[in-house]
Design a protein around this motif. Structure first.
Motif, PDB file in Angstrom:
ATOM      1  N   THR A 120       0.684  -1.256  -0.215  1.00 39.92           N
ATOM      2  CA  THR A 120      -0.143  -0.488   0.125  1.00 39.92           C
ATOM      3  C   THR A 120       0.519   1.476   0.200  1.00 39.92           C
ATOM      4  O   THR A 120       0.256   2.214  -1.105  1.00 39.92           O
ATOM      5  N   LEU A 121       1.773   1.238   1.019  1.00 40.19           N
ATOM      6  CA  LEU A 121       3.062   2.659   0.848  1.00 40.19           C
ATOM      7  C   LEU A 121       3.094   2.449  -0.751  1.00 40.19           C
ATOM      8  O   LEU A 121       3.525   3.735  -0.717  1.00 40.19           O
ATOM      9  N   LYS A 122       3.938   1.268  -1.170  1.00 42.86           N
ATOM     10  CA  LYS A 122       4.920   1.946  -2.602  1.00 42.86           C
ATOM     11  C   LYS A 122       3.191   2.052  -3.601  1.00 42.86           C
ATOM     12  O   LYS A 122       4.036   3.261  -4.144  1.00 42.86           O
ATOM     13  N   ALA A 123       2.095   1.884  -3.860  1.00 43.36           N
ATOM     14  CA  ALA A 123       1.821   2.147  -4.357  1.00 43.36           C
ATOM     15  C   ALA A 123       0.816   3.196  -3.804  1.00 43.36           C
ATOM     16  O   ALA A 123       1.063   4.561  -5.143  1.00 43.36           O
ATOM     17  N   LEU A 124       0.511   4.246  -2.411  1.00 43.17           N
ATOM     18  CA  LEU A 124       0.287   5.421  -2.346  1.00 43.17           C
ATOM     19  C   LEU A 124       1.627   6.259  -2.988  1.00 43.17           C
ATOM     20  O   LEU A 124       1.102   7.591  -3.522  1.00 43.17           O
ATOM     21  N   SER A 125       2.838   6.139  -2.732  1.00 41.72           N
ATOM     22  CA  SER A 125       3.731   6.759  -2.666  1.00 41.72           C
ATOM     23  C   SER A 125       4.292   7.156  -4.559  1.00 41.72           C
ATOM     24  O   SER A 125       4.055   8.479  -4.935  1.00 41.72           O
ATOM     25  N   GLU A 126       4.299   6.220  -5.256  1.00 37.86           N
ATOM     26  CA  GLU A 126       4.078   6.307  -6.817  1.00 37.86           C
ATOM     27  C   GLU A 126       2.986   6.153  -7.209  1.00 37.86           C
ATOM     28  O   GLU A 126       3.684   7.760  -8.134  1.00 37.86           O
ATOM     29  N   ASN A 127       1.941   6.878  -6.661  1.00 35.23           N
ATOM     30  CA  ASN A 127       1.124   7.400  -6.724  1.00 35.23           C
ATOM     31  C   ASN A 127       0.205   8.325  -7.062  1.00 35.23           C
ATOM     32  O   ASN A 127       0.851   9.702  -8.119  1.00 35.23           O
ATOM     33  N   GLU A 128       0.990   9.594  -5.461  1.00 33.45           N
ATOM     34  CA  GLU A 128       1.291  10.582  -5.137  1.00 33.45           C
ATOM     35  C   GLU A 128       2.523  11.412  -6.397  1.00 33.45           C
ATOM     36  O   GLU A 128       2.439  12.123  -6.443  1.00 33.45           O
ATOM     37  N   LYS A 129       3.747  10.550  -6.677  1.00 34.30           N
ATOM     38  CA  LYS A 129       4.527  11.087  -7.815  1.00 34.30           C
ATOM     39  C   LYS A 129       4.092  11.280  -8.818  1.00 34.30           C
ATOM     40  O   LYS A 129       3.844  12.824  -9.400  1.00 34.30           O
ATOM     41  N   GLN A 130       3.291  10.562  -9.351  1.00 34.75           N
ATOM     42  CA  GLN A 130       2.942  10.526 -10.098  1.00 34.75           C
ATOM     43  C   GLN A 130       1.296  11.792 -10.571  1.00 34.75           C
ATOM     44  O   GLN A 130       0.974  12.264 -11.512  1.00 34.75           O
ATOM     45  N   ASN A 131       0.722  12.012  -9.321  1.00 37.45           N
ATOM     46  CA  ASN A 131       0.125  12.961  -9.081  1.00 37.45           C
ATOM     47  C   ASN A 131       0.641  14.583  -8.909  1.00 37.45           C
ATOM     48  O   ASN A 131       0.033  15.432  -9.869  1.00 37.45           O
ATOM     49  N   TYR A 132       1.553  14.524  -8.488  1.00 31.46           N
ATOM     50  CA  TYR A 132       2.966  15.783  -8.676  1.00 31.46           C
ATOM     51  C   TYR A 132       3.520  16.145  -9.786  1.00 31.46           C
ATOM     52  O   TYR A 132       2.846  17.235 -10.327  1.00 31.46           O
ATOM     53  N   LEU A 133       3.683  15.454 -10.818  1.00 31.33           N
ATOM     54  CA  LEU A 133       4.004  15.121 -11.922  1.00 31.33           C
ATOM     55  C   LEU A 133       2.947  15.537 -13.533  1.00 31.33           C
ATOM     56  O   LEU A 133       2.805  16.570 -13.524  1.00 31.33           O
ATOM     57  N   ASP A 134       1.350  15.388 -12.718  1.00 25.39           N
ATOM     58  CA  ASP A 134       0.298  16.001 -14.141  1.00 25.39           C
ATOM     59  C   ASP A 134       0.140  16.856 -13.553  1.00 25.39           C
ATOM     60  O   ASP A 134      -0.954  17.830 -14.038  1.00 25.39           O
ATOM     61  N   ASN A 135      -0.227  17.026 -12.327  1.00 26.23           N
ATOM     62  CA  ASN A 135      -0.578  19.030 -11.485  1.00 26.23           C
ATOM     63  C   ASN A 135       0.585  19.977 -11.985  1.00 26.23           C
ATOM     64  O   ASN A 135       0.624  20.781 -11.402  1.00 26.23           O
ATOM     65  N   ASN A 136       2.284  19.081 -12.589  1.00 26.83           N
ATOM     66  CA  ASN A 136       2.583  20.316 -12.152  1.00 26.83           C
ATOM     67  C   ASN A 136       3.703  20.340 -13.588  1.00 26.83           C
ATOM     68  O   ASN A 136       4.620  20.781 -13.751  1.00 26.83           O
ATOM     69  N   THR A 137       3.738  19.811 -14.387  1.00 25.21           N
ATOM     70  CA  THR A 137       4.048  19.749 -15.489  1.00 25.21           C
ATOM     71  C   THR A 137       3.032  20.166 -16.872  1.00 25.21           C
ATOM     72  O   THR A 137       1.791  19.722 -17.077  1.00 25.21           O
TER      73      THR A 137
END
Length: 163
Positions: free
Chosen positions: A143-160
């Motif tokens: 769960t930590l892996k999925a949430l962390s990797e999703n958090e990274k993707q959300n950041y990239l999606d919102n800042n790219t």
């Protein structure tokens, strides 16, 4: 006899994201919902910090148990340690260690515990508890892996954006 469990998890996310999600009470509850574990005292939501406590109540082996831990060491984004203050173990220490290389965070769990009840406790550990604890950490880390990797993707999606 002290039992030691070591689990290594590679996560494609920044160390700060993984570290913070690892000490987030709400994330922990989500990651171990299979035990119906909830924070009932101390820090019951958000990020836990050095010298703070949390008391968990969860169902293990068909029985609801409580476990009170204190964060006894913390160096932001490198490691933190939680140790049992009250619970069913004779002793319990969980070290969470984080390293980042090339955008990948290596999360190491080192769990050291001792069971009560002498020979019978050690037999229970050998037959059931150790595997239960390994699976508990592995499921939590998925769960930590999925949430962390999703958090990274959300950041990239919102800042790219495209130029």
């Amino acid at each position: 006899m002290i039992t030691t469990i070591k689990v290594l998890t590679k996560i494609n996310a920044p160390i700060q994201t993984v570290f913070d999600l690892s000490r987030d009470i709400d994330t922990h509850q989500e990651s171990v919902n299979f035990t119906k574990e909830t924070a009932i005292d101390g820090i019951t939501s958000g990020l836990i910090n050095y010298n703070e406590t949390v008391t968990w109540r969860g169902k293990h082996f068909g029985v609801y148990l409580t476990h009170k831990s204190r964060i006894t060491a913390m160096n932001l984004y490198d490691y933190f340690v939680d140790e049992m203050e009250e619970g069913k173990f004779k002793s319990f220490r969980h070290e969470h260690i984080f390293n980042e290389k090339d955008g990948v965070t290596i999360m190491k769990d080192k769990l050291h515990y001792e069971v009560p009840y002498g020979f019978f406790g050690e037999l229970f550990d050998l037959l059931f508890l150790k595997n239960h604890m390994i699976n508990f950490i592995i499921e939590r880390n998925k769960t930590l892996k999925a949430l962390s990797e999703n958090e990274k993707q959300n950041y990239l999606d919102n800042n790219t954006s495209l130029l």
